[in-house]
Design a protein around this motif. Structure first.
Motif, PDB file in Angstrom:
ATOM      1  N   UNK A   1       0.818  -1.213   0.000  1.00  0.00           N
ATOM      2  CA  UNK A   1       0.000   0.000   0.000  1.00  0.00           C
ATOM      3  C   UNK A   1       0.847   1.256   0.000  1.00  0.00           C
ATOM      4  N   UNK A   2       1.868   1.308   0.855  1.00  0.00           N
ATOM      5  CA  UNK A   2       2.704   2.506   0.934  1.00  0.00           C
ATOM      6  C   UNK A   2       3.433   2.768  -0.376  1.00  0.00           C
ATOM      7  N   UNK A   3       3.945   1.707  -0.990  1.00  0.00           N
ATOM      8  CA  UNK A   3       4.677   1.865  -2.253  1.00  0.00           C
ATOM      9  C   UNK A   3       3.747   2.361  -3.352  1.00  0.00           C
ATOM     10  N   UNK A   4       2.552   1.774  -3.431  1.00  0.00           N
ATOM     11  CA  UNK A   4       1.611   2.169  -4.481  1.00  0.00           C
ATOM     12  C   UNK A   4       1.113   3.591  -4.269  1.00  0.00           C
ATOM     13  N   UNK A   5       0.711   3.927  -3.040  1.00  0.00           N
ATOM     14  CA  UNK A   5       0.193   5.276  -2.793  1.00  0.00           C
ATOM     15  C   UNK A   5       1.283   6.333  -2.964  1.00  0.00           C
ATOM     16  N   UNK A   6       2.516   5.986  -2.624  1.00  0.00           N
ATOM     17  CA  UNK A   6       3.631   6.928  -2.821  1.00  0.00           C
ATOM     18  C   UNK A   6       3.829   7.219  -4.300  1.00  0.00           C
ATOM     19  N   UNK A   7       3.718   6.176  -5.117  1.00  0.00           N
ATOM     20  CA  UNK A   7       3.866   6.358  -6.562  1.00  0.00           C
ATOM     21  C   UNK A   7       2.690   7.136  -7.146  1.00  0.00           C
ATOM     22  N   UNK A   8       1.494   6.906  -6.618  1.00  0.00           N
ATOM     23  CA  UNK A   8       0.332   7.676  -7.075  1.00  0.00           C
ATOM     24  C   UNK A   8       0.511   9.143  -6.720  1.00  0.00           C
ATOM     25  N   UNK A   9       1.038   9.408  -5.520  1.00  0.00           N
ATOM     26  CA  UNK A   9       1.261  10.797  -5.106  1.00  0.00           C
ATOM     27  C   UNK A   9       2.270  11.490  -6.011  1.00  0.00           C
ATOM     28  N   UNK A  10       3.338  10.787  -6.372  1.00  0.00           N
ATOM     29  CA  UNK A  10       4.323  11.341  -7.300  1.00  0.00           C
ATOM     30  C   UNK A  10       3.662  11.664  -8.642  1.00  0.00           C
ATOM     31  N   UNK A  11       2.840  10.748  -9.125  1.00  0.00           N
ATOM     32  CA  UNK A  11       2.125  10.942 -10.377  1.00  0.00           C
ATOM     33  C   UNK A  11       1.235  12.181 -10.317  1.00  0.00           C
ATOM     34  N   UNK A  12       0.472  12.322  -9.237  1.00  0.00           N
ATOM     35  CA  UNK A  12      -0.441  13.456  -9.111  1.00  0.00           C
ATOM     36  C   UNK A  12       0.312  14.776  -8.978  1.00  0.00           C
ATOM     37  N   UNK A  13       1.463  14.747  -8.318  1.00  0.00           N
ATOM     38  CA  UNK A  13       2.270  15.962  -8.204  1.00  0.00           C
ATOM     39  C   UNK A  13       2.822  16.382  -9.564  1.00  0.00           C
ATOM     40  N   UNK A  14       3.197  15.418 -10.396  1.00  0.00           N
ATOM     41  CA  UNK A  14       3.608  15.738 -11.763  1.00  0.00           C
ATOM     42  C   UNK A  14       2.448  16.388 -12.520  1.00  0.00           C
TER      43      UNK A  14
END
Length: 301
Positions: A158-171
Motif C-alpha cells: 500500500x505505501x509503495x503504491x500510494x507513494x507512486x500515485x502521489x508522485x504521479x499526481x504531483x507531476x
C-alpha cells in the motif's frame, strides 16, 4: 443506450473489461490488451486517470459531450458519471488507465492531500494536454505502479503504491501549471470576459433577485468547471476566485458611493447583500475603511 451502469469497485471495472484483478483497491489497464471496448456510461465509485490514444465516439461527462482528444489525461473522481453512450464499441483500443479506490488511501498521507488535486473535478474539455516528455514522465509513473501490482501483496504494498500515485499526481499539478502558463492569452481573455460578466451582472436586476454572484455561477457562465475556473483565476491574479468576485463587488460599490447619494443600506440591497452590515464588513476587509468613511474621503469632506 442511455443506461448508466454502476461500477462501484475495481473488480467491477475489471470484470466489465474482462481482465484479472490483481489488487482489489487499484488496477492498471493497458487498453491494447482489450480487443473490444463497449461504449457505456458508468457511475464511478473510485478515482480514475485515463490516457487514451485511440477511441471513437463522444465522451459524455456530466451533462455535456466532448470529442476526446488523443494524448490527453482525463481525471474522474468517485461519484462522477462518464463514458460514451452511443451504443457502439471501439475495436483494438489504445491507451492506459490507472484506477484506485478511496479505501486504498485511508490512513495514508495522500488521503489528506487529495483535496489539493482539484483537477479531479475539472470537466473533460479542461483535460491535461501533455508534451511528449511529460507523457513519458506519466508513463514512467504508470510503469512503477504496474510493476508493484505484479508483486505479491505484502505489508509494504500500500505505501509503495500510494507513494507512486502521489508522485504521479504531483507531476500532474506541475504540468497543469505549465498549461496555464502557456495559455496566457486565453487566460487573459477569460479575465476580460469575467470582468464583462460582473459588469453586466451589476447593471441588471440579478443582484436583488439572486444575491451576490457565486464562483459556481461565474464558472458556469464562462463554460468552465468551478475548480478549473478557480485555479485559473488564482494562477493569473494571485487571488482566489471568490476574492476576485468580492473585489468586483467592492469596485461597483465604490462607484455607487461616489456617484449617488444612496444610503449604505440601499447600496447593500442593490448589489445583492442580504444584510447591510455584511457589505460594511466586506468593504472594510478589502478597502481598509467603512463605506461611509470611504465616501467622506472620496468627496474630500
Amino acid at each position: 443506450m442511455n443506461d448508466i451502469i454502476n461500477i462501484s469497485s475495481i473488480h467491477d471495472y475489471n470484470e466489465f473489461l474482462g481482465i484479472e484483478t490483481l489488487n482489489p483497491l487499484v488496477t492498471f489497464i493497458d487498453f491494447r490488451k482489450i480487443n473490444i471496448l463497449k461504449h457505456k456510461r458508468k457511475y464511478f465509485g473510485f478515482y480514475g486517470i485515463y490516457l487514451k490514444e485511440k477511441i471513437h465516439g463522444k465522451l459524455t461527462y456530466g451533462r455535456s459531450q466532448y470529442d476526446y482528444q488523443e494524448g490527453t489525461l482525463v481525471f474522474v473522481a468517485p461519484g462522477q458519471v462518464a463514458g460514451i453512450d452511443d451504443g457502439g464499441e471501439t475495436l483494438n483500443p489504445e491507451g492506459y488507465a490507472l484506477l484506485f479506490h478511496p479505501d486504498l488511501l485511508r490512513g495514508t498521507s495522500l488521503a489528506h492531500k487529495m483535496k489539493e488535486y482539484t483537477f479531479f473535478s475539472y470537466e473533460v474539455n479542461e483535460a491535461l494536454h501533455m508534451s511528449e516528455r511529460e507523457r513519458q514522465t506519466i508513463f514512467n509513473c504508470f510503469t512503477e505502479i504496474q510493476e508493484e501490482l505484479h508483486h505479491t501483496i505484502d505489508k509494504h504494498s500500500r505505501n509503495i503504491i500510494t507513494s507512486n500515485i502521489e508522485v504521479l499526481l504531483n507531476h500532474c499539478l506541475r504540468f497543469y501549471d505549465r498549461q496555464f502558463d502557456t495559455r496566457e492569452a486565453i487566460n487573459r481573455d477569460v479575465l476580460t470576459r469575467f470582468e464583462a460578466l460582473m459588469l453586466d451582472y451589476f447593471n441588471s436586476d440579478k443582484p436583488e433577485q439572486n444575491g451576490l454572484p457565486t464562483v459556481t455561477w461565474c464558472a458556469d457562465q464562462l463554460h468552465f468547471s468551478a475548480n478549473y475556473f478557480g485555479d485559473l483565476i488564482k494562477k493569473e491574479t494571485g487571488k482566489s476566485a471568490i476574492e476576485y468576485i468580492h473585489l468586483a463587488v467592492i469596485n461597483h460599490v465604490k462607484e455607487l458611493l461616489a456617484s449617488t447619494s444612496k444610503t449604505i443600506s440601499e447600496i447593500a440591497y442593490e448589489v445583492g447583500f442580504q444584510y447591510p452590515h455584511h457589505l460594511s464588513r466586506m468593504f472594510k476587509k478589502v478597502v481598509g475603511c467603512t463605506p461611509n468613511e470611504y465616501r467622506v474621503q472620496d468627496r474630500g469632506i
